[in-house]
Every structure is written in C-alpha cells, then in structure tokens.
Design an enzyme around this catalytic site. Structure first.
Site, PDB file in Angstrom:
ATOM      1  CD  GLU A 114      43.551 -81.716  -5.784  1.00 16.81           C
ATOM      2  OE1 GLU A 114      42.475 -81.824  -6.415  1.00 16.81           O
ATOM      3  OE2 GLU A 114      44.441 -80.898  -6.073  1.00 16.81           O
TER       4      GLU A 114
ATOM      5  CD  GLU B  39      44.879 -78.028 -10.098  1.00 19.09           C
ATOM      6  OE1 GLU B  39      43.714 -78.410 -10.174  1.00 19.09           O
ATOM      7  OE2 GLU B  39      45.579 -78.204  -9.090  1.00 19.09           O
TER       8      GLU B  39
HETATM    9 MN    MN Z   1      45.005 -79.565  -7.498  1.00 22.04          MN
END
Ligand code: MN
Length: 303
Positions: free
Chosen positions: A163, A257
């Site tokens: 990520e 998110e």
């Molecule tokens: Mn994230």
C-alpha cells in the site's frame, strides 16, 4: 449476503465486476469476538462482498470463530496492517527488523487462518512520520524480508499488497513509481500494488496516471476522500479514478476506507492521526459509500 431487508439506498450490483469491500474501522475499533461479529453483520447488511480487518491489535481475535462467521455471511476477507517504530523492517537495526518480520509472518498466518488470500498495507515500515529519508541499508532490509514473506505467501497461494502511503506515514514508498521499483526489487510475482486515493491525493500528479502506470500489477484499492469522510463531500476526482480503473480492466477488490473519532482503534487511530469527528453513523456512511462506488464504477464500465 444478508437475508434481512436491505435499505433502499443499497445500489444493485449490475455492471460492476469488482468485489466491493469496507474497512472494519467504519464499524468497530477492535477485533474482539463481539466486535468482529458486529462488523461482519453490518458489512453484509450494507451489501458489501468483503470485509477488511486491520491486524494492528489482533491479540483478542478469535480466528476460527471469525472464519466461520465470515463464511456464513458469504463475505471475503482481506487483512491489512502497518508496522511500528520498534518493529520495523525498514530500520538499520537488525533487532528492530527482526521484530517487524515476526509481526508480518504472524499476520500472514492469521490472514490464512481467516480464509483470506490477500495481506496488504504498509508491510514495509512503521505508520508514522519519519525524521529522515529511507537509508540504503533500510531499503535492503525491506526487500529481503518481503521477499521471504512473499515466498511464504506463495506456498499458501496468497498474495501480498504494497500500500502506497503519504510522506507523513512512511518514508519507503510514497508514489506508484516508488512502489513499482520496490516490487521489482522484491522480484516475486505474488507482490501486487495497492493504491489508495487518500494518499494519492497528497503525493501523485492526479488520480489517473498512477492507475495507468501500475496497470495489471494493481492488486487492491482503497477509496477514501481527501479528509477520509463521506465520499463526494471532498474534492477528489473519483469519477476520473473510476474511469482509469475501468480503462485498465481492473476487476480486483475495491474497499472503502474512512475514519472518524467516533470509532477509535487503540494504536491505529493515533498512527493515522484521526483527531476529527467526520461522521457518527457508520451504517449511513458505508451504505452511501457502497452506492457511490457501485454507481460510479458501473457508469465507468459502461463506456
Ligand atoms: Mn488505505
């Protein structure tokens, strides 16, 4: 999928090839059995296909119970985490690197135990502000540890995600370009790139070029607004992002998110600097996000 009555604002699945997910911190701040049950129930109720569980504080997680409940609800699971400054594979200090590697191996086992096949996040560093650039020795340690982890994952038919996080949360990879170079150096086919619109907004030229640059190596996506609140209430070009995902033919998971001081996770909320209340009602937030993503993506795929 839940058999209970769905609210009218849950959009149909038509036209979207991607599994749509939601981060558990929209629902609950920890992974105790009661919290995990609540997160699974709400995720299914809101019409998602996938639940992402952070493993930052997974000591109370009952893995077999969670696996059974996920299967019963028909949900896929993805696990994520970052490391800590005293357990950091990007450190020059080999004792610190060793503690970071141990956390990664343990979390990979937990992900596998839950029935998940994808483990992602800031697997390469602590989540926090570094006071210096990444060192050559630190980068070498990241590559060595993640190569071993990728081989271990491969034996379990699992994939890893890198990520890409912003400069205030890591000094290892801040752009798609950085991540592609790191993945090349790790050199294992089961290491994919994870784009997050919140971080992209801080570091990239726009939300389109990185998608084209990553292309078929994209393995996971986080959709979050520039302030991590309600989708569409900020300034991100999510329409352009959806178009780019459809243009490259991305059919992998897309997970919403969002964070608010209304749901606090010990440790993680502080690491992510969640100081503001951006919402109180996680169900309303998540239902809205699912509709927003599904309709935007469907339109993008319809061209
Ligand atoms: Mn994230």
């Amino acid at each position: 999928m839940s058999t209970t009555t769905q609210t009218p604002d849950v959009a149909p699945r038509g036209g979207v090839p991607n599994p749509l997910g939601v981060h558990a911190l929209v629902w609950v701040g920890d992974t105790s059995p009661a919290s995990v049950s609540e997160a699974i129930g709400q995720t299914a109720e809101a019409g998602f296909d996938l639940l992402e569980l952070s493993l930052h504080d997974s000591v109370n997680l009952d893995v077999p119970r969670a696996r059974a409940e996920l299967a019963e609800a028909g949900l896929k699971v993805v696990c994520s985490r970052g490391l800590a400054f005293d357990a950091d594979v990007s450190s020059d200090d080999l004792a610190v690197v060793e503690r970071g590697a141990a956390l990664l191996h343990e979390s990979l086992e937990v992900t596998d135990g839950l029935g998940g096949s994808h483990f992602t996040g800031a697997l390469y560093s602590a989540l926090g502000k570094y006071g210096h650039p990444l060192t050559a020795a630190g980068r070498h340690n990241v590559v060595t540890v993640l190569r071993d982890l990728a081989k271990e994952a491969q034996a379990k038919q699992m994939t890893l995600g890198l990520e890409i996080c912003n400069r205030y949360e890591t000094n290892v990879i801040n752009t798609a370009h950085d991540a592609l170079r790191l993945a090349d150096d790790i050199g294992e086919d089961n290491v994919s790139i994870h784009l997050d619109t919140y971080h992209m907004n801080i570091e990239e030229d726009d939300l389109v070029r990185p998608v084209y640059d990553v292309g078929s190596r994209l393995g996971y996506v986080h959709i979050g607004e520039n302030h991590r609140g309600y989708l569409g209430s900020g300034h991100l070009d999510l329409t352009g992002f959806f178009h780019a995902l459809a243009d490259i033919g991305y059919t992998g998971p897309i997970t919403f998110e969002s964070f608010s001081s209304a749901v606090v996770a010990p440790g993680l909320s502080n690491d992510l600097a969640i100081w503001r209340n951006l919402w109180d009602d996680g169900y309303d937030l998540a239902s809205h996000a699912r509709t927003y993503i599904a309709t935007g993506l469907a339109a993008a795929w319809r061209r």
